[in-house]
Scaffold this motif. Sequence first.
Motif: not given
Length: 165
Positions: A16-22
């Motif tokens: 998943i995207s970096k933003e979704m991880i955060v």
Amino acid sequence: MESIVAKLVSEFGKTISKEMIVFIISLMPILELRGGLLASAILKIPYLKATIICIIGNILPIPFILLFLNKIFTMMEKWEPTKKIALFFKQRAINNKPKIDKYGFWGLVLFVGIPLPGTGAWTGSLIASVFNMDIKKSALAIFFGILLAFVIMSLISYGIVWHFT
């Protein structure tokens, strides 16, 4: 906490995207905004973007906890396999209540905002819910606590971690 966040970043980063991880880390109990900001720094997400993602992720579950947790605990206590879990979390709230009672509204703000193990928006919401504190007042105190945690953790995450990575 740093090792847990690093492990989650590594595992989630494959799919998943970096933003979704955060966002996901910011939603999680225990890690919350604190973990989200650490993940943002590790992933080199711009500060303003990280701010928005982490605060929204940390705030999102709070109304649901405040509104429904007592009902969920009541159901859990009636079912033997989940009874111990419900009682554990209720006891955790009972143990932390004197800290909140001593300072009232600002006690809840500080409890949520000071980044120590066992504190945070989830636990603050748990305490407010279990003791039937005023929902609007509790939500506001938790929000201010999240902002305080944000200030403290952004200084740590983006001031120290960002500088040395």
